[in-house]
Design a protein around this motif. Structure first.
Motif, mmCIF file in Angstrom:
data_model
loop_
_atom_site.group_PDB
_atom_site.id
_atom_site.type_symbol
_atom_site.label_atom_id
_atom_site.label_comp_id
_atom_site.label_asym_id
_atom_site.label_seq_id
_atom_site.Cartn_x
_atom_site.Cartn_y
_atom_site.Cartn_z
ATOM 1 N N THR A 380 0.707 -1.218 0.183
ATOM 2 C CA THR A 380 0.112 -0.372 -0.029
ATOM 3 C C THR A 380 1.318 1.577 -0.024
ATOM 4 N N ARG A 381 1.651 1.373 0.602
ATOM 5 C CA ARG A 381 2.896 2.520 1.350
ATOM 6 C C ARG A 381 3.244 2.663 -0.658
ATOM 7 N N LYS A 384 1.171 4.366 -2.688
ATOM 8 C CA LYS A 384 0.427 5.638 -2.655
ATOM 9 C C LYS A 384 1.672 6.421 -3.098
ATOM 10 N N TYR A 387 1.481 6.781 -7.435
ATOM 11 C CA TYR A 387 0.549 7.255 -7.065
ATOM 12 C C TYR A 387 0.618 9.358 -7.010
ATOM 13 N N SER A 388 1.770 9.063 -5.975
ATOM 14 C CA SER A 388 2.461 10.830 -5.689
ATOM 15 C C SER A 388 3.505 10.922 -6.895
ATOM 16 N N LYS A 392 1.286 13.706 -8.965
ATOM 17 C CA LYS A 392 1.078 15.183 -7.656
ATOM 18 C C LYS A 392 2.559 15.836 -8.076
ATOM 19 N N THR A 494 9.264 10.810 1.031
ATOM 20 C CA THR A 494 8.805 10.351 0.698
ATOM 21 C C THR A 494 8.106 9.675 2.487
ATOM 22 N N GLY A 496 4.725 9.602 4.892
ATOM 23 C CA GLY A 496 3.398 9.043 4.746
ATOM 24 C C GLY A 496 2.114 10.130 4.488
ATOM 25 N N VAL A 499 2.565 11.546 0.645
ATOM 26 C CA VAL A 499 2.364 11.075 -0.102
ATOM 27 C C VAL A 499 1.115 11.005 -0.509
ATOM 28 N N VAL A 500 0.029 10.842 -1.071
ATOM 29 C CA VAL A 500 -1.536 10.874 -1.186
ATOM 30 C C VAL A 500 -1.674 9.386 -1.213
ATOM 31 N N LYS A 501 -2.504 9.200 -1.005
ATOM 32 C CA LYS A 501 -3.597 7.786 -1.383
ATOM 33 C C LYS A 501 -4.392 7.706 -2.873
ATOM 34 N N PRO A 502 -3.968 7.191 -3.637
ATOM 35 C CA PRO A 502 -4.317 6.921 -5.182
ATOM 36 C C PRO A 502 -5.731 6.802 -4.933
#
Length: 1583
Positions: A380-381, A384, A387-388, A392, A494, A496, A499-502
């Motif tokens: 999961t990390r 994220k 995606y970021s 982003k 990097t 938490g 970074v953003v949740k996709p």
């Protein structure tokens, strides 16, 4: 290092090496106590004697049980014995619990000790060092222990371990005890050295030789072999036949600056020497009597082409004899159907199906688990972050990153979690991660090269953690600074919150593997360049498959990883293969290992780990710390992967580690060394025991044969051997072969060492952005001896050197990066390090940190050893350790060490994990930035390719008849030239004496000003018109006759500061019929050194009276003066400040013009104080020539910035103005010390066309005004008026200085053509002088090599070995010059080098009282040619030079003959049968290092002593830089002059004495050195 492994090994040594099985019968507590004892000894907590006693007590109950022999006999009284039977080379059916004695890994240390025992009696001179240099101020000298390594990121374990012992895989036990009791003694090299030598109270102590022996019992064994015959004397000198190159005239030698009041002893030859210095030199000469290796082939050189000796291969060298090897295939790569198609697919699988399964546990510095990353969290990390990164980050509404872009990963070694997330986040985003080290400072070793890599990869973004970003150095804006050489980077944290949740609909593309780049791993080359090795997705996956199969990894296994997780095996096992197999990795940071070296073993025990990935150093350091642990069990381990198992020293770690931990559950078969390289990744790996593979193998190889690239199993039981262990089998799916190191990649023979190449789908694919290097490394096609390719698949070069042994096991003996090719033999840096470390390492080397590399000097590689010494090491310890290391390497490797340097603890540049950064260390050494605290150079033993010394062929001298034909010599014009003819200008009338001229001018032009004297402010302090000078001279003459009661012809010393008084008293003496002797007054602040020179001139000149000022008279009679000289010995002293106004009844008129007018005393460049007699005729002729050459008339003004005491300076001050009537502006050079612009301002103010100065004045102006030209221009200083500026000198023109002067003051209007030089000497003070008419001075370029052979060969500007030489001015009117052969005294041809002879009306009449040397110098003033024009009487100048007819025309329309002066004949150095000029060597030395400032600031000087070349350099910089100069000076003199420097002396600025003209007094310097009066910062005696 004397490691803890000897604790248990020592038992085996004492028991004549019984089998391991018997040894294991000892109780565990006894084994632990032995290990504790060993550690206490190695750390110095217990003496050797105490150690032996306690160990004996521990072992006493057990030894009789084993051997049935009295233990006291075993321990104390055994005699070394040798077993001559040779064991089997290879025993396939090894019994696991027995041990082949020949494979003992401690043999190497014993070999070192045996080698040292042979050298016990040799004595070497110890360098002397000023006390202040002894105090090293290393800030980090007392930091807590780290596990710093001895090579790049290797641990400080350097195969020291040949001190270790048993391995269960060796054949039957053998009783082969080479030595019994290894005593850690010091060498007996005695040295009589003082660490400080200032006369004023610094301690002088001699170091006595220490009597401790290295092997006490061995000495009794070897004592009988010491009575060898005396070695041949290669120095050409025996102790009885020391000769002196020049006559010692101590009675007339000028007392040099700073050399008084010291005790001087004399040798039998009457040469004043100091006992300390000369005894050291004698020691040095004794060390040179050893014949050099290899012997040079005999040949003669008849021409000046000096040919370096080509090192021919030894005809007896071993050659490969086996058949051609065949490529070796690994087992097939198994096809497993359920393996994921890519690594990210594997991550997705585990992240979604086993989200709570632990992936990685990170530890803090206390060893506590701070965070466990699960596969679910990792997935999961990583999502994220991916995606970021893609969505982003934007620039101008464009995404900043696109698939395939490179991204830097900057994470510290204690944060594996963040690194792993970032790595997989990049893979998911289809970006290419480039993991690099955290740059701690802007000047990190290797950091600049990493920046170049990032730039070439086009990296614009760096990922890092929040903690790391806060620790990076910041600019004032708060942003991370741009490191030197780095591209501008955007830093992205990097953690938490950044970074953003996709969104749920976003899914990263999970593609099949391809050949696109997956990641880039950095690698540093031998030269320090950093290259990026690209690894494709398919290679990465295939490598994980191969490792999984080779290691037998299963799902959910737990492994501990001690290695750097960013690269190499740490990345491959701990980050990549672990995810493929859902392993749980315990990552142990380097910072924890520094604090607790046992932490990895504790984690294996705690977590019941199945696999551990370590390096040799981790095993070694855990040995030293294991005594506090009782309840550790390693029984869970099924595989202990030794990642650097390919290194030769790893075998001792494995053996010692097994020895200690076998009792704690460690099974011998779980130790699995592997071989890998950045390019090929894993090459070979010893399989775990469950895979039913052949037993491991070891080989004892002859080190001598290895240096020739040949495998010879050592059957003769020599000590010069290398023990290596196998690194297992080839990786699955790979094919391996061994090819020749150089040239075409031909397959090696079976018994030949070569570079291992691998063809596999698991290797890297290229060097990023380097297609040429990629082709030669990654696309090699090995060929057979017939030239056919062995495969159509390309191979990758691994840079590992090795061979394929029995049972298809791979053996590695070194790396290409550590290879040093010295005189056709290859040596491995790691082997040399191991030998150095076997010499008392724990006692001396700081944490085993030693670097070995080679530098190219004189067309061959030379070995350099650099070690960090412990902070508590004494000077004696240092020198003795260095001596022993040299001897050990010489004996075991049969190669000489060029330079051995010791640096303070913690000062060598470090690689990321604490190892020594070798390339950076080498760079610092070559740049002179290493700052060692001790240096030992040994050029005499290892430089064996010098040209053969020149030998003059007998009977080749050409006779006069065949040489002289008309006015030709050997087909060339005779080298003869003359100035303008003045015979028709001779006055037929009565000769005018100088006193007559002054009297006439006083009557004819009484008020015409002849002299203006300027003070430091630039104002006129006094003037002298014709009548003022005449009247003042009359008063002086009256005083001499009435008060002094002097007779005609008496000598009068004039001791005056530069001024009108000196000139007036000079003429006063002439008026009274006395002979003036001008003497420089003593310096009030330095009476002890300057007053004896005054006294000596007064005595030698036989002056009956001293004329001076009242102030100087008080000084001469002061108490301070009485301390320096005997007051009663002064003649009559008269002051001339207040003389009565009386007229002289009659001015004295000499009977003939040949009578003595004045005495001219000066110290020559060779240090001899010599006075020459100038007659009235010569004085008048000199003034006439000067008048004609410089066009001097009463309307002219000239500026003189010279001392008025001797030579041309005296003539210009006292004679020329009176004779020609021109006005002289007098600028005393001393005034320039307070106002550097005084002379140039005066030249500008008075618009002077002709000016004279000395080199020292030119130096002061260049140094003091170089940056002030703009300020001078604002003060309206304009030098455009200067037509000629002449430097008065008795030496070769200093091109560099005159060019610098012209260039600096060009902005003030000085013409580049204006600056020229003059040449004069003792026999004729003005031979050449540019003057105001005639062609500009010419510059030619000479071949310096030809010059050494006394030949002139002109070359083009910029040619190699070219020497620029400027013409020394135009020959004066009335002067004739010829070049004569120094030996035959015959004339030479045009452009031939010989002695300059001069014939002129103004030649001096002869020397005045050179005690005992009248006969020696008789022909200096009146000599004739041996053939040709034998009638002309010539004076020998003592200077070498040549004449060359140029294309230019002089004022008379004739072709211009230019005279070029090379240097003083007396100062030349006869070395290796050739003639060297000191200035040439000094010029090279000045260029060697920035701290030997250019010739404008500080100086270097050379001289010889008993055939040794001594170089003295003034250090402009901190004393810490002093020792950097030793190697650089030695290098540059070797490279440019083919000479070996015997002694390097580093002194403070201003120590090298110079005379008033700025010329070095090398002989005074030599005397000061031998009398130990230089107060040197450091004296290095090159061995």
């Amino acid at each position: 290092m004397i490691m803890a492994e000897r604790g248990s090994t020592g038992l085996l040594m004492l028991m004549s090496e019984p089998s391991t099985a018997v040894a294991r019968t000892l109780p565990a507590e006894v084994r632990e106590k032995l290990a504790e004892l060993e550690l206490e000894l190695s750390e110095g907590d217990i003496t050797q004697k105490g150690y032996e006693k306690k160990r004996g007590k521990l072992l006493a109950p057990y030894i009789p049980q084993i051997q049935g022999v009295d233990p006291s006999l075993q321990i104390e009284h055994r005699i070394p014995s040798q077993v001559t039977s040779a064991g089997p080379k290879h025993n396939k059916s090894r019994v696991t619990n027995s041990r082949d004695e020949r494979f003992r890994s401690d043999l190497h240390t014993e070999a070192v000790q045996a080698a040292l025992a042979k050298y016990k009696e040799r004595k070497m001179p110890m360098p002397s060092k000023r006390r202040s240099v002894l105090v090293q101020s290393s800030v980090e000298a007392c930091t807590p222990p780290d596990t710093s390594s001895a090579s790049e990121d290797e641990g400080s374990l350097r195969r020291q371990g040949r001190i270790s012992s048993s391995s269960p895989y060796q054949s039957r036990p053998r009783v082969e005890h080479w030595f019994n009791k290894v005593m850690q003694g010091s060498s007996t090299s005695s040295s009589a050295s003082s660490t400080s030598s200032h006369p004023g109270g610094r301690s002088h102590h001699a170091t006595s030789s220490s009597a401790a022996t290295v092997l006490a019992d061995l000495m009794s064994h070897t004592r009988n072999d010491t009575n060898h015959s005396a070695p041949p004397d290669v120095t050409g000198l025996s102790e009885r036949s020391l000769h002196v190159e020049r006559p010692q005239v101590s009675s007339v030698r000028g007392i040099p600056h700073g050399y008084m009041n010291t005790s001087v002893m004399e040798t039998a030859d009457g040469v004043p020497v100091n006992s300390r210095v000369s005894s050291k030199i004698q020691q040095l000469l004794n060390t040179l009597k050893r014949p050099k290796r290899p012997p040079l082939p005999e040949f003669f050189i008849d021409d000046f082409e000096e040919l370096l000796d080509v090192q021919h291969p030894d005809p007896n060298q071993p050659k490969p004899e086996g058949g051609e090897m065949r490529p070796l295939d690994g087992e097939p790569l198994e096809v497993v159907t359920n393996w994921p198609p890519s690594l990210v697919a594997s991550l997705r699988c585990w992240g979604t199906t086993q989200p709570k399964s632990p992936c990685l546990t990170a530890l803090d510095n206390a060893g506590k688990a701070v965070y466990t990353l699960t596969y679910g969290k990792l997935w999961t990390r990583s999502l994220k972050l991916a995606y970021s990164l893609l969505n982003k980050l934007s620039s101008r509404n464009e995404p900043l990153l696109r698939p395939g872009d490179r991204v830097a990963l900057v994470f510290p070694n204690n944060d594996p979690v963040m690194f792993m997330v970032a790595f997989y986040g990049c893979l998911l985003a289809e970006l290419v991660p480039v993991p690099i080290e955290v740059p701690l400072t802007r000047k990190d070793a290797g950091s600049q090269q990493v920046g170049f890599l990032l730039g070439s990869c086009g990296v614009t973004l760096a990922l890092t953690s929040d903690a790391c970003q806060k620790g990076l150095p910041k600019a004032q804006t708060g942003e991370v600074v741009t490191f030197k050489g780095w591209p501008r980077l955007l830093w992205f944290v990097t953690d938490g919150k950044h970074v953003v949740k996709p969104p749920k609909e976003w899914h990263p593309p999970i593609r099949e593997v391809s050949n696109d780049i997956a990641y880039i791993e950095y690698k540093s080359s031998k030269e320090g360049c950093t290259m990026g090795i690209t690894v494709s997705h398919s290679s990465m996956l295939a490598h994980c498959h191969a490792l999984t199969q080779a290691c037998g990894y299963t799902e959910g296994e737990l492994i501990t990883n001690v290695l750097d997780f960013k690269r190499d095996a740490g990345l491959w096992h701990g980050v990549l293969t672990s995810v493929m197999n859902r392993l749980h990795v315990i990552s142990i940071p380097y910072s924890l290992m520094k604090v607790n070296p046992l932490s990895w073993i504790q984690k294996v025990h705690t977590y019941k780990a199945r696999v551990a990935v370590v390096k040799s150093r981790d095993m070694h350091w855990s040995l030293l710390a294991q005594r506090d642990q009782r309840d550790i069990s390693l029984s869970s381990l099924r595989m202990l992967i030794v990642a650097d198992g390919a290194n030769p020293w790893s075998i001792s770690s494995c053996d010692a580690f097994l020895n200690v931990f076998q009792s704690r559950g460690l099974r011998p078969e779980v130790i699995c060394p592997c071989a890998s390289s950045s390019e090929a990744m894993t090459v070979a790996l010893r399989r775990p025991p469950e895979m039913s593979v052949p037993p491991p193998g070891k080989a004892v190889l002859s080190m001598s044969a290895l240096s020739y690239g040949v495998i010879r199993v050592d059957t003769e039981e020599k000590l010069s051997v290398l023990t290596v262990q196998d690194v297992g089998q080839v990786m699955p799916g790979a094919q391996v072969c061994v090819v020749r190191v150089e040239g075409m990649p031909y397959l090696c023979q079976m018994d030949e060492i070569g570079e291992i190449c691998i063809s596999s789908s698991t290797t890297g694919i290229s060097y990023y952005g380097l297609p040429g290097m990629t082709k030669s490394v990654f696309e090699t096609i090995p060929v057979t001896s017939s030239g056919t390719a062995i495969s159509d698949r390309p191979f990758t070069r691994t840079s590992l050197l090795g061979f394929i042994g029995p049972d298809n096991l791979v053996f590695v003996v070194g790396k290409m990066d550590g290879l040093m090719l010295v005189t056709t033999r290859r040596h491995n840096a790691d082997d040399v390090v191991a030998t150095a470390l076997a010499v008392e390492p724990m006692k001396f080397v700081y944490r085993g940190r030693i670097a070995v590399f080679s530098v190219s000097v004189l067309h061959d590689e030379r070995i350099v050893v650099v070690a960090e010494q412990r902070p508590d090491a004494s000077e004696d310890d240092s020198f003795q350790w260095m001596s022993r290391v040299l001897q050990a390497i010489d004996s075991i490797h049969q190669v000489g060490v060029y330079c051995l340097a010791l640096v303070p603890a913690n000062t060598l540049p470090k690689a990321p994990l604490g190892g020594i950064h070798i390339s950076e260390t080498k760079q610092r050494f070559l740049e002179g930035a290493l700052h060692p605290c001790n240096v030992l150079m040994c050029p005499h033993t290892c430089v064996t390719n010098l040209p053969k010394p020149r030998q003059k062929q007998p009977g080749t001298e050409v006779g006069p008849a065949s040489m002289m034909v008309g006015n030709l010599v050997a087909g060339k014009r005779v080298a003869q030239a003359s100035g303008r003819d003045v015979s028709q200008l001779e006055d037929s009338e009565q000769f005018l004496y100088m006193q007559d001229v002054l009297q006439w001018r006083a009557q004819a032009t009484p008020d015409h000003p002849l002299f203006l004297l300027l003070n430091a402010k630039g104002t006129v302090s006094s003037t002298g018109s014709c009548v003022q000078l005449h009247k003042r001279a009359e008063r002086v003459a009256v005083a001499l006759m009435e008060r002094g009661r002097l007779n005609t012809g008496d000598h009068v010393a004039l001791v005056y500061p530069p001024g009108i008084d000196l000139i007036a008293t000079f003429y006063g003496c002439l008026y009274a019929g006395c002979v003036p002797v001008t003497v420089r007054p003593p310096h009030p602040q330095n009476l002890t050194t300057t007053l004896p020179t005054v006294k000596m001139i007064v005595e030698v000149s036989k002056s009956v009276c001293i004329l001076t000022t009242q102030a100087i008279m008080k000084l001469l009679k002061s108490k301070e003066a009485a301390a320096a000289v005997d007051m009663k010995s002064w003649p009559l002293i008269m002051d001339t400040d207040d003389l009565p106004r009386k007229r002289i009844p009659q001015i004295h008129k000499p009977h003939t013009p040949d009578m003595l007018a004045y005495l001219d005393f000066s110290v020559s460049t060779t240090g001899i104080l010599a006075g020459v007699k100038m007659s009235h005729a010569a004085t008048g002729a000199l003034c006439r020539s000067m008048k004609l050459q410089c066009e001097l008339y009463p309307s002219r003004q000239i500026a003189i910035c010279l001392d008025p005491y001797c030579g041309l300076g005296l003539a210009l001050w006292c004679l020329c103005s009176v004779y020609s009537g021109h006005q002289s502006i007098l600028v005393p050079p001393l005034e320039l010390e307070s106002n550097a612009s005084l002379w140039l301002s005066a030249v500008s103010q008075y618009k002077v066309r002709v000016t004279f100065c000395s080199y020292s004045v030119m130096e002061m102006c260049t140094k003091g005004l170089g940056s002030q030209t703009e300020a001078l221009r604002l003060r309206n200083v304009n030098l455009a008026c200067v037509r000629t500026c002449m430097v008065v000198a008795e030496e070769r023109p200093r091109n560099a200085l005159t060019q610098s002067f012209s260039k600096i003051f060009k902005d003030l209007g000085l013409s580049t053509r204006a600056v020229s030089t003059t040449f004069g000497c003792r026999v004729n003070v003005a031979v050449c002088l540019q003057g105001t008419a005639g062609p500009d001075p010419t510059t030619v370029y000479l071949d310096m090599k030809a010059l050494r052979h006394d030949r002139v060969r002109l070359v083009e500007k910029g040619s190699p070995h070219s020497l620029p030489l400027m013409e020394s001015g135009k020959i004066l009117p009335g002067v004739k010059v010829i070049i004569a052969n120094t030996e035959t005294k015959g004339p030479l041809g045009d452009s031939h080098l010989g002695e300059i002879w001069v014939s002129s009306p103004h030649n001096a009449s002869g020397y005045y009282t050179v005690y005992g040397e009248e006969a020696l110098h008789a022909d200096h003033f009146s000599t004739r040619l041996s053939f040709g024009d034998t009638h002309t009487v010539w004076a020998r100048t003592g200077y070498l030079g040549f004449l060359r007819r140029t294309e230019l025309t002089d004022a008379c329309g004739e072709r211009h003959d230019a005279l070029y002066v090379i240097g003083s004949l007396d100062e030349t150095l006869e070395l290796r049968g050739m003639r060297y000029h000191p200035i040439d060597i000094e010029t090279s030395v000045i260029r060697a290092h920035k701290s030997i400032a250019e010739c404008l600031f500080c100086r270097s000087a050379v001289f010889t002593w008993t055939n040794l070349l001594v170089v003295v350099v003034e250090l402009e910089g901190s004393e810490q830089e002093a020792l950097d100069l030793v190697a650089l000076v030695t290098n540059v003199v070797l490279e440019e002059h083919y000479l070996i420097v015997g002694v390097v002396v580093v002194v403070d600025p201003g120590v090298i004495p110079i005379n008033s003209r700025g010329e070095k007094q090398r002989m005074h310097l030599r005397d000061g050195f031998l009398a130990d009066q230089l107060d040197p910062i450091y004296v290095a005696y090159n061995m």
